[in-house]
Design a protein around this motif. Structure first.
Motif, PDB file in Angstrom:
ATOM      1  N   MET A  42     -18.706 -43.641  34.422  1.00  0.00           N
ATOM      2  CA  MET A  42     -19.004 -42.459  33.842  1.00  0.00           C
ATOM      3  C   MET A  42     -20.284 -42.784  33.257  1.00  0.00           C
ATOM      4  O   MET A  42     -20.602 -43.436  32.124  1.00  0.00           O
ATOM      5  CB  MET A  42     -17.937 -42.116  32.569  1.00  0.00           C
ATOM      6  N   GLN A  43     -21.386 -41.946  33.612  1.00  0.00           N
ATOM      7  CA  GLN A  43     -22.412 -41.832  33.046  1.00  0.00           C
ATOM      8  C   GLN A  43     -22.889 -40.736  32.047  1.00  0.00           C
ATOM      9  O   GLN A  43     -22.712 -39.670  32.617  1.00  0.00           O
ATOM     10  CB  GLN A  43     -23.620 -41.897  34.206  1.00  0.00           C
ATOM     11  N   HIS A  44     -23.480 -41.151  31.017  1.00  0.00           N
ATOM     12  CA  HIS A  44     -23.882 -40.030  29.986  1.00  0.00           C
ATOM     13  C   HIS A  44     -25.249 -40.142  29.917  1.00  0.00           C
ATOM     14  O   HIS A  44     -25.635 -41.184  29.667  1.00  0.00           O
ATOM     15  CB  HIS A  44     -22.995 -40.822  28.565  1.00  0.00           C
ATOM     16  N   THR A  45     -25.753 -38.986  29.947  1.00  0.00           N
ATOM     17  CA  THR A  45     -27.396 -38.728  29.798  1.00  0.00           C
ATOM     18  C   THR A  45     -27.457 -37.804  28.705  1.00  0.00           C
ATOM     19  O   THR A  45     -26.934 -36.822  28.811  1.00  0.00           O
ATOM     20  CB  THR A  45     -27.792 -38.216  31.235  1.00  0.00           C
ATOM     21  N   LEU A  46     -27.861 -38.371  27.728  1.00  0.00           N
ATOM     22  CA  LEU A  46     -28.454 -37.460  26.482  1.00  0.00           C
ATOM     23  C   LEU A  46     -29.793 -37.139  26.291  1.00  0.00           C
ATOM     24  O   LEU A  46     -30.805 -37.678  26.600  1.00  0.00           O
ATOM     25  CB  LEU A  46     -27.962 -38.167  25.003  1.00  0.00           C
ATOM     26  N   VAL A  47     -30.023 -35.659  25.966  1.00  0.00           N
ATOM     27  CA  VAL A  47     -31.575 -35.092  25.801  1.00  0.00           C
ATOM     28  C   VAL A  47     -31.642 -34.714  24.225  1.00  0.00           C
ATOM     29  O   VAL A  47     -30.758 -33.875  24.169  1.00  0.00           O
ATOM     30  CB  VAL A  47     -31.922 -34.239  26.770  1.00  0.00           C
ATOM     31  N   ILE A  48     -32.265 -35.447  23.615  1.00  0.00           N
ATOM     32  CA  ILE A  48     -32.732 -34.949  21.973  1.00  0.00           C
ATOM     33  C   ILE A  48     -34.232 -34.478  22.083  1.00  0.00           C
ATOM     34  O   ILE A  48     -34.967 -34.821  23.002  1.00  0.00           O
ATOM     35  CB  ILE A  48     -32.066 -35.763  21.073  1.00  0.00           C
ATOM     36  N   ARG A  49     -34.647 -33.986  21.095  1.00  0.00           N
ATOM     37  CA  ARG A  49     -36.258 -33.874  20.697  1.00  0.00           C
ATOM     38  C   ARG A  49     -37.021 -35.234  20.957  1.00  0.00           C
ATOM     39  O   ARG A  49     -38.078 -34.936  21.407  1.00  0.00           O
ATOM     40  CB  ARG A  49     -36.259 -33.397  19.349  1.00  0.00           C
ATOM     41  N   GLU A  50     -36.387 -36.301  20.749  1.00  0.00           N
ATOM     42  CA  GLU A  50     -37.082 -37.476  20.387  1.00  0.00           C
ATOM     43  C   GLU A  50     -37.309 -38.062  21.967  1.00  0.00           C
ATOM     44  O   GLU A  50     -37.866 -38.943  22.050  1.00  0.00           O
ATOM     45  CB  GLU A  50     -36.609 -38.222  19.527  1.00  0.00           C
ATOM     46  N   GLY A  51     -36.198 -37.880  22.819  1.00  0.00           N
ATOM     47  CA  GLY A  51     -36.384 -38.220  24.100  1.00  0.00           C
ATOM     48  C   GLY A  51     -34.926 -38.393  24.954  1.00  0.00           C
ATOM     49  O   GLY A  51     -34.355 -37.493  24.875  1.00  0.00           O
TER      50      GLY A  51
END
Length: 220
Positions: free
Chosen positions: A178-187
């Motif tokens: 299970m791969q989790h990719t997170l995008v936030i303002r910082e990167g």
């Protein structure tokens, strides 16, 4: 069928993907289904041919200088990419399969997510950008699981169980890590949440409108 799940929250946007690559239901390899493109504040996931992710990610880098550029480019350029006469037979073969594309990222307006398809099998026009306002779970899961996502104060924490259900319902096509990719303002961050193995045979989910329902916002 690749597992691609999207959660768009107020301060972040998330992609959850599996790693099982199969042919005819038989395991081939564990591969990433998502590419992070940090300089565009974007991540792209695909369902279809294994070669699609590389071609589309490369095109995205040619098309855009920002997430806003990328979104506009998918609206206007994807069909041209699909119809292009690829000189490499391996690249040409990629476009012969139905292709689902999911893009998450951070724009000037904040977290964003959309999907776009080269076919109409999900009930949406081909090559038309479809916004994801909150959640998209594919393959589909039980209505109760979707409702739990809609009412939870921490929907991210529910995703390992959602993905395990997807693995149980689609044991020949969904699985692996299970791969989790997170995008936030910082990167952009990515991590592995765990590994899936099919459990005992799960009941089938009979939802004629399932894909459309999973793509729209859930009232809370």
């Amino acid at each position: 069928m690749t597992a691609v799940n999207v959660l768009r929250l107020e301060d972040s946007v998330h992609l959850f993907t599996d790693t099982r690559a199969s042919a005819g239901g038989l395991f081939v390899a564990h591969v990433p289904k998502v590419n992070a493109i940090p300089h565009l504040s974007a991540a792209i996931a695909t369902r279809g041919s294994l070669g699609a992710l590389e071609l589309i990610s490369r095109a995205a880098c040619d098309w855009a200088r920002s997430f806003e550029d990328l979104k506009d480019a998918f609206r206007t350029n994807l069909k041209d990419l699909f119809e292009f006469k690829w000189p490499n037979p391996r690249d040409a073969e990629v476009w012969k399969q139905p292709l689902d594309i999911f893009v998450v990222g951070w724009s000037k307006a904040g977290p964003e997510a959309f999907s776009i398809f080269t076919h109409e099998e999900h009930g949406f026009p081909a090559f038309e950008l479809v916004e994801i306002p909150f959640v998209c779970l594919t393959p589909t899961v039980s209505p109760l699981s979707l409702d739990h996502i809609g009412t939870s104060t921490d929907p991210v924490s529910l995703m390992p169980d959602i993905m395990q259900q997807q693995c149980d319902l689609n044991p020949g096509n969904v699985g692996g890590f299970m791969q989790h990719t997170l995008v936030i303002r910082e990167g952009i961050q990515t991590r592995v949440l765990g590994k899936m193995q099919p459990r005992e045979k799960a009941p089938a989910v009979n939802l004629p409108e399932a894909f459309a329902r999973h793509l729209v916002a859930v009232d809370t």
